[in-house]
Write an enzyme that holds these catalytic residues in place. Structure first.
Site, PDB file in Angstrom:
ATOM      1  N   LYS A  73       0.811  -1.224   0.000  1.00 38.72           N
ATOM      2  CA  LYS A  73       0.000   0.000   0.000  1.00 38.72           C
ATOM      3  C   LYS A  73       0.843   1.272   0.000  1.00 38.72           C
ATOM      4  O   LYS A  73       0.383   2.336  -0.433  1.00 38.72           O
ATOM      5  CB  LYS A  73      -0.920   0.009   1.216  1.00 38.72           C
ATOM      6  CG  LYS A  73      -2.032  -1.025   1.189  1.00 38.72           C
ATOM      7  CD  LYS A  73      -3.155  -0.612   0.275  1.00 38.72           C
ATOM      8  CE  LYS A  73      -4.365  -1.521   0.433  1.00 38.72           C
ATOM      9  NZ  LYS A  73      -5.498  -1.084  -0.414  1.00 38.72           N
ATOM     10  N   SER A 105      -9.002   0.449   7.827  1.00 38.30           N
ATOM     11  CA  SER A 105      -8.779  -0.227   9.108  1.00 38.30           C
ATOM     12  C   SER A 105      -7.375  -0.791   9.219  1.00 38.30           C
ATOM     13  O   SER A 105      -7.024  -1.383  10.233  1.00 38.30           O
ATOM     14  CB  SER A 105      -9.781  -1.380   9.273  1.00 38.30           C
ATOM     15  OG  SER A 105      -9.608  -2.339   8.243  1.00 38.30           O
TER      16      SER A 105
END
Length: 391
Positions: A73, A105
């Site tokens: 990411k 999250s």
């Protein structure tokens, strides 16, 4: 986030440009191999199941668990920030002071927090109250302001909209944006080049050994150096679609992998029906893959047919593959990372397809280990509660 209309086209060349843009900020993560796992995948391991498909598979692992924040990411987050900085008027209009916002999250929360800190930009992260404490702590550790919300997408999006209204911060979505997709796709370019380099080095070593023994080895006519296929996990599809773009025109086939538990294989079902599934509610152990496939990734994956197909695996298969990654590769990966390996080892449809199409030559298959953000407590509980799954 930069206006999508100003983003570069979704092409392999744009992925290459993204790599140059984020090169100072991310790691070139290693590629590793395992003779024992390749043997197991090829049905030549002592524990191979008789009567099932036995394709010849040589497995290569792209270790994004060694990336900054412990997951791929970081690539998309840094690319999004760099693209935002290039948007006309954003710097002059006070954009850096207003900051960026997202709802996540886990890994995207940490990635955007790190990218924002590296650029001196405030980060506002909306996280469900049920998020894992280590992930909340890591996000705060990167300097982000964490705002808690309910766990449903409606509650998360409402909290995010309120932050945007209150602060003027720019939304940076976790996957459904061209800049995110192009950033994630950079791992695919690296993967291709690293495998080619490793193959070339192995060939040169074999040639030297052959010269010393007085019998040089010749490469088979018409053979191609490099990967034949890549299997990547699919949640929102930002990474899978980026990898698919990185492989466009190369001859490398790209496959998506998902858990089957409680309908988490939404991308597979959508791909096979021709209609994108827009909602998912699953508590699969592969918690990073509980997200429905995004609209822009869908356009790359399905509408442009840059992904050749999807395969899903059970919870038991995911845990078995996860255990093998720990025991034979000695690397820390999260359950979502084990899903592509589970496909290569246990999905009979995939294995029969490779056996049929690759023949005796077999395939060199790339496996994307997407991340390694999992607590030891969670792993211990996972393995201790499911001993029969881990066999």
């Amino acid at each position: 986030m930069a206006d999508p209309s100003t983003s570069p086209p979704l092409t392999r060349a744009s992925v290459a440009a993204a790599r140059e843009l984020i090169k100072p900020f991310v790691h070139r993560t290693p590629v590793i191999t395992s003779t024992s796992l390749s043997a197991l995948a090829s049905g030549t391991d002592a524990g191979a199941d008789a009567g099932k498909a036995n394709p010849k598979l040589r497995l290569w692992f792209k270790c994004e668990n060694f990336q900054k924040v412990g997951a791929f990411k970081a690539r998309g987050a840094f690319h999004a920030i760099e693209r935002l900085k290039q948007e006309p008027g954003w710097l002059e209009g006070g954009g850096p002071e207003k900051g960026v916002v997202t709802h996540s999250s886990g890994n995207h929360a940490q990635a955007l927090s790190l990218a924002a800190r590296a650029n001196g930009i405030p980060a506002h992260i909306v996280m469900p109250r049920i998020s894992a404490p280590p992930k909340i702590a890591a996000t705060k550790g990167y300097g982000a302001r964490v705002i808690f919300s309910g766990s449903t997408s409606v509650e998360r999006e409402a909290a995010t909209a309120q932050v945007v209204e209150d602060t003027g911060a720019r939304l940076v979505p976790p996957y459904d944006h061209p800049d995110i997709i192009l950033g994630q796709g950079t791992l695919g370019l690296e993967f291709q080049e690293q495998v080619e380099e490793l193959m070339m080095a192995a060939e040169e070593e074999e040639e030297e050994d052959g010269k010393e023994e007085g019998a040089g080895k010749k490469k088979k006519a018409g053979s191609r150096r490099g990967l034949d296929a890549i299997i990547a996990p699919c949640g929102g599809g930002g990474m899978l679609s980026g990898v698919a773009l990185s492989c466009e025109g190369t001859g490398i086939r790209v496959f998506g992998s998902e858990p089957s538990f409680q309908g988490a294989d939404d991308a597979k079902r959508g791909y096979e029906s021709g209609t994108r599934v827009e909602a998912v509610s699953s508590l699969t152990v592969a918690d990073g893959l509980r997200t429905p496939l995004g609209r822009i990734p869908w356009s790359v994956i399905y509408e442009r047919r840059l992904v050749s197909g999807f395969y899903s695996v059970s919870e038991a298969d995911i845990i078995r593959a996860l255990r093998l990654a720990y025991e034979r590769l000695k690397v820390v990966v999260e359950p979502s990372s084990a899903v592509p390996l589970a496909v290569a080892l246990y999905n009979e449809d995939f294995r029969a397809m490779v056996e049929r199409e690759a023949g005796e030559d077999g395939w060199d298959v790339g496996i994307v280990f997407s991340g390694g953000n999992v607590s030891l407590e969670a792993l211990g509980k996972l393995f201790s509660e499911s001993p029969e799954m881990a066999k």
